[in-house]
Design an enzyme around this catalytic site. Structure first.
Site, mmCIF file in Angstrom:
data_model
loop_
_atom_site.group_PDB
_atom_site.id
_atom_site.type_symbol
_atom_site.label_atom_id
_atom_site.label_comp_id
_atom_site.label_asym_id
_atom_site.label_seq_id
_atom_site.Cartn_x
_atom_site.Cartn_y
_atom_site.Cartn_z
ATOM 1 N N SER A 117 0.816 -1.456 0.089
ATOM 2 C CA SER A 117 -0.222 0.030 -0.062
ATOM 3 C C SER A 117 0.705 1.267 0.139
ATOM 4 O O SER A 117 2.052 1.132 0.089
ATOM 5 C CB SER A 117 -0.910 0.230 1.119
ATOM 6 N N SER A 123 -3.181 6.852 5.542
ATOM 7 C CA SER A 123 -2.721 5.773 6.084
ATOM 8 C C SER A 123 -3.802 5.325 7.235
ATOM 9 O O SER A 123 -4.161 6.288 8.197
ATOM 10 C CB SER A 123 -1.373 6.385 6.738
ATOM 11 N N LYS A 137 4.457 0.486 9.747
ATOM 12 C CA LYS A 137 4.313 1.886 10.223
ATOM 13 C C LYS A 137 5.295 2.413 10.848
ATOM 14 O O LYS A 137 6.529 1.550 11.247
ATOM 15 C CB LYS A 137 2.880 2.158 10.784
ATOM 16 N N SER A 148 0.849 3.829 2.262
ATOM 17 C CA SER A 148 0.465 4.259 3.606
ATOM 18 C C SER A 148 2.028 4.633 4.130
ATOM 19 O O SER A 148 2.184 5.676 4.788
ATOM 20 C CB SER A 148 0.044 3.376 4.522
#
Length: 274
Positions: free
Chosen positions: A72, A217, A129, A74
Protein backbone atom coordinates in the site's frame (compact mmCIF):
# COMPACT_ATOMS: atom_id res chain seq x y z
CA UNK A 1 1.62 -15.02 7.31
CA UNK A 2 0.96 -17.44 10.14
CA UNK A 3 0.12 -20.32 7.80
CA UNK A 4 3.53 -20.10 6.11
CA UNK A 5 5.34 -20.04 9.46
CA UNK A 6 3.30 -23.00 10.66
CA UNK A 7 4.03 -25.05 7.54
CA UNK A 8 7.75 -24.19 7.72
CA UNK A 9 8.00 -25.17 11.39
CA UNK A 10 6.04 -28.41 10.90
CA UNK A 11 8.10 -29.48 7.87
CA UNK A 12 11.37 -28.66 9.66
CA UNK A 13 10.39 -30.67 12.75
CA UNK A 14 9.03 -33.56 10.69
CA UNK A 15 12.05 -33.93 8.39
CA UNK A 16 14.41 -33.47 11.34
CA UNK A 17 12.63 -36.16 13.35
CA UNK A 18 12.67 -38.63 10.44
CA UNK A 19 16.37 -37.99 9.75
CA UNK A 20 17.31 -38.32 13.45
CA UNK A 21 15.23 -41.48 13.94
CA UNK A 22 16.86 -43.11 10.93
CA UNK A 23 20.36 -42.11 12.00
CA UNK A 24 19.93 -43.37 15.58
CA UNK A 25 17.92 -46.55 15.01
CA UNK A 26 16.66 -47.53 11.56
CA UNK A 27 19.98 -47.37 9.68
CA UNK A 28 21.60 -49.64 12.29
CA UNK A 29 18.77 -52.15 12.00
CA UNK A 30 19.09 -52.27 8.22
CA UNK A 31 22.83 -52.85 8.51
CA UNK A 32 22.38 -55.55 11.14
CA UNK A 33 20.20 -57.63 8.85
CA UNK A 34 22.88 -58.42 6.26
CA UNK A 35 25.92 -56.36 7.11
CA UNK A 36 25.16 -53.93 4.34
CA UNK A 37 23.04 -50.85 4.24
CA UNK A 38 19.81 -51.35 2.33
CA UNK A 39 18.64 -48.61 0.05
CA UNK A 40 17.24 -45.75 2.12
CA UNK A 41 13.45 -45.35 2.15
CA UNK A 42 12.25 -42.43 0.03
CA UNK A 43 10.96 -40.55 3.10
CA UNK A 44 14.34 -40.80 4.81
CA UNK A 45 16.17 -39.75 1.65
CA UNK A 46 14.02 -36.64 1.19
CA UNK A 47 14.15 -35.78 4.90
CA UNK A 48 17.93 -35.96 4.99
CA UNK A 49 18.14 -33.73 1.91
CA UNK A 50 15.57 -31.11 2.91
CA UNK A 51 16.03 -30.84 6.68
CA UNK A 52 19.24 -28.71 6.57
CA UNK A 53 17.68 -26.35 4.02
CA UNK A 54 14.45 -25.97 5.98
CA UNK A 55 16.34 -25.49 9.25
CA UNK A 56 18.51 -22.72 7.79
CA UNK A 57 15.48 -20.95 6.29
CA UNK A 58 13.59 -21.21 9.59
CA UNK A 59 16.50 -19.83 11.62
CA UNK A 60 17.18 -16.97 9.20
CA UNK A 61 13.51 -16.03 8.85
CA UNK A 62 12.64 -16.32 12.54
CA UNK A 63 15.73 -14.85 14.21
CA UNK A 64 17.82 -12.90 11.67
CA UNK A 65 15.89 -11.18 8.85
CA UNK A 66 12.54 -11.68 7.15
CA UNK A 67 11.42 -10.35 3.75
CA UNK A 68 8.16 -8.49 3.19
CA UNK A 69 6.54 -6.70 0.27
CA UNK A 70 4.93 -3.26 0.61
CA UNK A 71 1.32 -3.52 -0.66
CA UNK A 72 0.00 0.00 0.00
CA UNK A 73 0.86 3.70 -0.19
CA UNK A 74 0.64 4.38 3.54
CA UNK A 75 4.42 4.79 4.01
CA UNK A 76 5.07 6.99 0.96
CA UNK A 77 7.30 8.78 0.16
CA UNK A 78 9.82 6.58 2.01
CA UNK A 79 8.40 3.18 1.03
CA UNK A 80 6.68 2.61 -2.30
CA UNK A 81 4.22 0.01 -3.50
CA UNK A 82 6.24 -2.93 -4.78
CA UNK A 83 9.22 -2.42 -2.46
CA UNK A 84 10.60 -5.67 -1.11
CA UNK A 85 12.08 -4.95 2.30
CA UNK A 86 14.14 -6.76 4.91
CA UNK A 87 13.11 -6.70 8.57
CA UNK A 88 15.62 -7.19 11.36
CA UNK A 89 14.16 -9.88 13.64
CA UNK A 90 16.59 -9.58 16.55
CA UNK A 91 16.83 -5.81 17.16
CA UNK A 92 14.14 -5.92 19.85
CA UNK A 93 14.70 -9.50 20.96
CA UNK A 94 14.31 -13.09 19.81
CA UNK A 95 10.77 -14.39 19.35
CA UNK A 96 9.39 -17.85 18.76
CA UNK A 97 7.87 -18.52 15.34
CA UNK A 98 4.08 -18.81 15.06
CA UNK A 99 3.14 -17.36 18.48
CA UNK A 100 5.69 -14.48 18.33
CA UNK A 101 6.48 -14.84 22.04
CA UNK A 102 9.72 -13.11 23.07
CA UNK A 103 12.18 -15.34 24.90
CA UNK A 104 15.29 -13.12 24.78
CA UNK A 105 15.13 -9.33 25.13
CA UNK A 106 17.85 -7.44 23.24
CA UNK A 107 16.53 -3.87 22.99
CA UNK A 108 13.53 -1.58 22.88
CA UNK A 109 11.94 0.28 19.95
CA UNK A 110 12.96 3.90 19.49
CA UNK A 111 10.89 6.82 18.36
CA UNK A 112 10.99 6.99 14.57
CA UNK A 113 11.68 3.29 13.97
CA UNK A 114 9.81 1.80 11.02
CA UNK A 115 8.36 -1.46 12.29
CA UNK A 116 6.43 -4.47 11.00
CA UNK A 117 3.71 -5.74 13.32
CA UNK A 118 0.32 -7.39 13.61
CA UNK A 119 -2.32 -4.78 14.50
CA UNK A 120 -4.71 -5.72 17.31
CA UNK A 121 -7.75 -5.61 15.01
CA UNK A 122 -6.11 -7.63 12.19
CA UNK A 123 -3.83 -10.20 13.88
CA UNK A 124 -3.59 -12.45 10.81
CA UNK A 125 -1.72 -9.89 8.68
CA UNK A 126 1.52 -7.93 8.90
CA UNK A 127 1.41 -4.13 8.70
CA UNK A 128 4.18 -1.52 8.57
CA UNK A 129 4.19 1.95 10.16
CA UNK A 130 6.50 4.35 12.02
CA UNK A 131 6.67 4.50 15.82
CA UNK A 132 5.67 7.99 16.90
CA UNK A 133 4.80 7.50 20.57
CA UNK A 134 6.64 5.50 23.23
CA UNK A 135 5.09 4.22 26.47
CA UNK A 136 4.04 7.19 28.60
CA UNK A 137 4.14 9.74 25.74
CA UNK A 138 1.35 12.21 25.05
CA UNK A 139 0.75 12.44 21.30
CA UNK A 140 -1.43 14.98 19.51
CA UNK A 141 -2.17 15.45 15.82
CA UNK A 142 -4.05 18.64 14.99
CA UNK A 143 -4.19 20.46 11.66
CA UNK A 144 -1.46 18.28 10.12
CA UNK A 145 0.91 19.15 12.99
CA UNK A 146 2.28 16.45 15.25
CA UNK A 147 3.06 17.17 18.91
CA UNK A 148 5.01 14.95 21.29
CA UNK A 149 4.64 15.56 25.03
CA UNK A 150 3.25 19.04 24.43
CA UNK A 151 6.00 20.14 22.02
CA UNK A 152 5.01 20.71 18.40
CA UNK A 153 7.26 18.98 15.86
CA UNK A 154 8.78 21.37 13.30
CA UNK A 155 8.59 20.92 9.53
CA UNK A 156 10.48 22.06 6.45
CA UNK A 157 8.50 22.26 3.21
CA UNK A 158 10.38 20.57 0.36
CA UNK A 159 7.84 21.34 -2.37
CA UNK A 160 5.07 19.49 -4.17
CA UNK A 161 5.48 15.73 -4.27
CA UNK A 162 6.38 14.56 -7.76
CA UNK A 163 7.67 11.04 -7.20
CA UNK A 164 6.11 7.68 -7.97
CA UNK A 165 2.50 7.33 -6.94
CA UNK A 166 1.21 10.73 -8.06
CA UNK A 167 -1.55 8.92 -9.94
CA UNK A 168 -2.76 7.29 -6.71
CA UNK A 169 -4.22 10.32 -4.97
CA UNK A 170 -0.95 12.04 -4.05
CA UNK A 171 -0.94 14.54 -6.91
CA UNK A 172 -1.97 17.32 -4.51
CA UNK A 173 0.39 16.30 -1.70
CA UNK A 174 3.24 18.36 -0.30
CA UNK A 175 6.59 16.81 0.56
CA UNK A 176 7.90 17.83 3.98
CA UNK A 177 10.65 16.91 6.38
CA UNK A 178 9.19 16.14 9.77
CA UNK A 179 11.76 16.76 12.51
CA UNK A 180 10.59 14.01 14.82
CA UNK A 181 12.90 14.01 17.88
CA UNK A 182 15.77 11.64 17.15
CA UNK A 183 14.56 10.67 13.68
CA UNK A 184 13.88 13.37 11.05
CA UNK A 185 12.17 11.88 7.99
CA UNK A 186 10.04 12.83 5.01
CA UNK A 187 6.24 12.79 5.07
CA UNK A 188 3.43 13.52 2.63
CA UNK A 189 0.78 16.02 3.62
CA UNK A 190 -2.49 16.54 1.75
CA UNK A 191 -3.66 20.08 1.05
CA UNK A 192 -7.30 19.59 1.93
CA UNK A 193 -7.83 16.15 3.39
CA UNK A 194 -6.81 16.25 7.05
CA UNK A 195 -7.67 12.97 8.81
CA UNK A 196 -7.00 11.36 12.17
CA UNK A 197 -7.18 14.38 14.45
CA UNK A 198 -6.90 13.75 18.17
CA UNK A 199 -4.83 13.33 21.30
CA UNK A 200 -3.59 10.09 22.82
CA UNK A 201 -1.61 9.02 25.89
CA UNK A 202 0.39 5.86 25.23
CA UNK A 203 -0.06 3.15 27.92
CA UNK A 204 2.85 1.15 29.27
CA UNK A 205 3.61 -1.83 27.07
CA UNK A 206 2.21 -0.12 23.97
CA UNK A 207 3.36 2.13 21.11
CA UNK A 208 1.60 4.68 18.92
CA UNK A 209 2.26 4.26 15.19
CA UNK A 210 1.49 6.39 12.13
CA UNK A 211 2.11 6.15 8.41
CA UNK A 212 4.30 8.70 6.63
CA UNK A 213 1.55 9.33 4.06
CA UNK A 214 -0.45 11.16 6.69
CA UNK A 215 -3.76 11.50 4.85
CA UNK A 216 -3.68 8.01 3.36
CA UNK A 217 -2.76 5.76 6.25
CA UNK A 218 -4.94 3.51 8.38
CA UNK A 219 -2.86 3.80 11.53
CA UNK A 220 -3.29 4.15 15.29
CA UNK A 221 -5.34 7.32 14.86
CA UNK A 222 -8.08 5.37 13.08
CA UNK A 223 -7.97 1.81 14.39
CA UNK A 224 -11.43 0.42 15.30
CA UNK A 225 -12.62 -0.06 18.85
CA UNK A 226 -13.72 -3.64 18.15
CA UNK A 227 -12.13 -6.60 16.40
CA UNK A 228 -13.56 -8.59 13.50
CA UNK A 229 -15.38 -10.80 16.03
CA UNK A 230 -17.16 -7.78 17.50
CA UNK A 231 -15.30 -8.00 20.79
CA UNK A 232 -13.97 -4.71 22.26
CA UNK A 233 -10.24 -4.07 21.92
CA UNK A 234 -8.69 -2.41 24.97
CA UNK A 235 -6.27 0.39 24.09
CA UNK A 236 -7.40 0.01 20.48
CA UNK A 237 -5.38 3.02 19.22
CA UNK A 238 -2.09 1.49 20.30
CA UNK A 239 0.27 -1.27 19.20
CA UNK A 240 0.98 -3.90 21.89
CA UNK A 241 4.67 -4.67 22.32
CA UNK A 242 4.03 -8.39 21.86
CA UNK A 243 2.67 -7.74 18.36
CA UNK A 244 5.97 -6.40 17.03
CA UNK A 245 7.66 -8.48 14.33
CA UNK A 246 10.83 -6.46 13.79
CA UNK A 247 12.46 -3.30 12.49
CA UNK A 248 12.51 -2.57 8.74
CA UNK A 249 15.97 -1.54 7.56
CA UNK A 250 16.52 -2.10 3.82
CA UNK A 251 14.80 -2.14 0.42
CA UNK A 252 16.39 -4.95 -1.57
CA UNK A 253 14.13 -4.90 -4.64
CA UNK A 254 11.22 -3.05 -6.19
CA UNK A 255 8.82 -4.80 -8.50
CA UNK A 256 5.20 -3.86 -9.21
CA UNK A 257 2.42 -6.12 -10.39
CA UNK A 258 2.06 -9.88 -10.50
CA UNK A 259 5.30 -11.49 -11.70
CA UNK A 260 6.75 -7.97 -12.00
CA UNK A 261 4.66 -7.27 -15.10
CA UNK A 262 5.14 -3.53 -14.53
CA UNK A 263 8.91 -3.90 -14.36
CA UNK A 264 11.73 -3.38 -11.88
CA UNK A 265 12.93 -0.12 -10.40
CA UNK A 266 16.67 -0.65 -9.99
CA UNK A 267 17.08 2.72 -8.25
CA UNK A 268 15.32 1.33 -5.15
CA UNK A 269 17.80 -1.52 -4.62
CA UNK A 270 19.86 -0.98 -1.46
CA UNK A 271 17.76 1.95 -0.19
CA UNK A 272 18.09 2.28 3.59
CA UNK A 273 14.84 2.76 5.46
CA UNK A 274 15.13 5.94 7.49
Amino acid sequence: MVWFETILVVLTLLTGAVWLLDRLFLAKRRAARNGLLDEEPVLVDYSRAFFPVLAVVLILRSFIAEPYKIPSASMMPNLLIGDFILVNKFTYGLRLPINNRKFVSLGEPKRGDVVVFKPPHDPENNWIKRIIGLPGDRIAFQGNTLSVNGVAVTYQTLGAYSGRGVAMGTESASLLQENLPGKPHKVLEGLDNIVGQGEWEVPQGYYFVMGDNRDNSEDGRLWPERGADGEPLPNHNFLPEENLRGKAFLVWLNCEGWFCKDGFDASRIGTKIQ
